[in-house]
Design a protein around this motif. Sequence first.
Motif, PDB file in Angstrom:
ATOM      1  N   GLY A 387       0.790  -1.223   0.000  1.00 29.59           N
ATOM      2  CA  GLY A 387       0.000   0.000   0.000  1.00 29.59           C
ATOM      3  C   GLY A 387       0.823   1.274   0.000  1.00 29.59           C
ATOM      4  O   GLY A 387       0.290   2.349  -0.284  1.00 29.59           O
ATOM      5  N   GLY A 391      -2.831   0.305  -4.374  1.00 24.09           N
ATOM      6  CA  GLY A 391      -3.591  -0.929  -4.205  1.00 24.09           C
ATOM      7  C   GLY A 391      -4.267  -1.015  -2.849  1.00 24.09           C
ATOM      8  O   GLY A 391      -3.698  -0.591  -1.833  1.00 24.09           O
ATOM      9  N   ARG A 392      -5.480  -1.561  -2.838  1.00 22.95           N
ATOM     10  CA  ARG A 392      -6.220  -1.721  -1.574  1.00 22.95           C
ATOM     11  C   ARG A 392      -6.132  -3.161  -1.071  1.00 22.95           C
ATOM     12  O   ARG A 392      -5.718  -3.408   0.051  1.00 22.95           O
ATOM     13  CB  ARG A 392      -7.688  -1.312  -1.775  1.00 22.95           C
ATOM     14  N   TYR A 393      -6.531  -4.109  -1.898  1.00 20.42           N
ATOM     15  CA  TYR A 393      -6.526  -5.510  -1.484  1.00 20.42           C
ATOM     16  C   TYR A 393      -5.686  -6.329  -2.473  1.00 20.42           C
ATOM     17  O   TYR A 393      -5.464  -5.919  -3.613  1.00 20.42           O
ATOM     18  CB  TYR A 393      -7.956  -6.063  -1.426  1.00 20.42           C
ATOM     19  N   GLY A 409      -2.791  -2.642   2.409  1.00 24.90           N
ATOM     20  CA  GLY A 409      -3.080  -1.788   1.269  1.00 24.90           C
ATOM     21  C   GLY A 409      -2.912  -0.306   1.588  1.00 24.90           C
ATOM     22  O   GLY A 409      -2.517   0.091   2.691  1.00 24.90           O
ATOM     23  N   LYS A 410      -3.250   0.508   0.592  1.00 26.13           N
ATOM     24  CA  LYS A 410      -3.086   1.952   0.712  1.00 26.13           C
ATOM     25  C   LYS A 410      -4.142   2.535   1.647  1.00 26.13           C
ATOM     26  O   LYS A 410      -5.332   2.239   1.529  1.00 26.13           O
ATOM     27  CB  LYS A 410      -3.203   2.599  -0.672  1.00 26.13           C
ATOM     28  N   SER A 431      -5.292  -7.670   3.750  1.00 30.88           N
ATOM     29  CA  SER A 431      -5.541  -8.940   3.054  1.00 30.88           C
ATOM     30  C   SER A 431      -4.727 -10.022   3.753  1.00 30.88           C
ATOM     31  O   SER A 431      -3.522  -9.848   3.972  1.00 30.88           O
ATOM     32  CB  SER A 431      -5.124  -8.849   1.588  1.00 30.88           C
TER      33      SER A 431
END
Length: 459
Positions: A387, A391-393, A409-410, A431
């Motif tokens: 992150g 990207g989140r996941y 993630g971010k 994640s």
Amino acid sequence: MADIKTFYLPDLGEGLPDATVVEWHVKEGDTIKLDAPLVSMETAKAVVDVPSPYSGTVKKLHGATGDIIETGAALADFEIDPNARQRAEAESTGHHHGPKKGVGSPAPDDASKVVASDDGGEIDPPKADREDEGTVVGAMVSGNAVHTEQVSSAGGVKAVPAVRAAAKKLKVDLTRVQPTGAGGVITMQDVKNAAANGSARAGAAPARPASAQHLAPTLPEPGPAPQRTAVSLAGKPVRTAPPGAEAMGQPEQLKGVRRNMARVMAEAHANVVPTTIVDDADLHAWIGKQDITARLIRAIVAACKAVPALNAWFDGKNLTRTLHPHVDIGIAVDTDDGLFVPALRNADVLDGAGIRAAIKRLRSSVEDRSIPASELSGYTISLSNFGMFAGRYATPVVVPPTVAIIGAGKLSHDVVAVMGGIEVHRRMPLSLTFDHRAATGGEAARFLKAMIDDLGLPN
């Protein structure tokens, strides 16, 4: 008669299958002393200077700069100087200086016996001659060949990548070059000759193959086909044919860290049953500025204590699981050379300042390639803080024998529902990918909740 000794590439790491020649410190015909620098080799973990095992004259170097040499393959030949100091036969060098002896191969001290195991011991030879080099998880079977550039037939011609690169530089169209190599392979000299006489200048009209000049058409001539123009309806130039070999680039051999990464990822894909769950940690209660990475590691430690099943190693072959009382976290570090995963040791006893200092030291040693091999293995769980870029996941890859990897993630500001209305909170996407053979979905969910609960604390 001259005493010629062959030096075989020793294992420069923990079961590494090969290494790449970075620089020879001698050339054929040079004299060299025992333990003087012989060659620098790049492995998946570091650049290693290999010393000479003999005093004498260098007769042959097996491989040029950039070549990949397999562990156990011949590296150099020496003519021994009988008047110079040599290493005693029984003196240990810390490396195996001969061809790799696997299970079933002849014993080094008695050819009538064979090696019983990688750890030593001998047994009577089997009834049939058979070489069995054994199998090591995460490593390739050793060999005795030097890898060189392979001929490819891209673009309709046969040539190694170096020849294609030279043709591009000299503006030579390989499809117009007459090959002289075995099997119709275009050699470097063919390219140089074509460049000198101008017979295969790139951009010239292609020559009609001789085999086609005397073939009569068997079908009636078709009517005029619609012609594509080099300009679109909008008036912009467009390409009307596939890109040429020059535009498509040249294949390159993976080496060093990227080569090892490819092997490790392929092994993980083949041997792990991955499942990923995701959720968000609410950081709204944080007070003041805090070290996000240090908080992440603290949360992982808290979750490992709450659910030890994910801080473990799993042996899929023997179906055994090892739960660890300590927490060593593998921290994924992205570099131009490829992915490194150094181990943050004793994460369960470090405070925030200790975590930050340890991570800084690991990153620095990775960047200058001084990190020892011992710090790139043996972690009990992994963290990928992707992150910090975007990207989140994600679905990070679990590398055996570990059971789990956390992806952070971010950070984002999200609208969340609260009693009486809505608020904007800063949240961290998480994640968790785990090997479902070794842990249940309930254990993974409780692990993730323990992380979220710890990250939700004010400080």
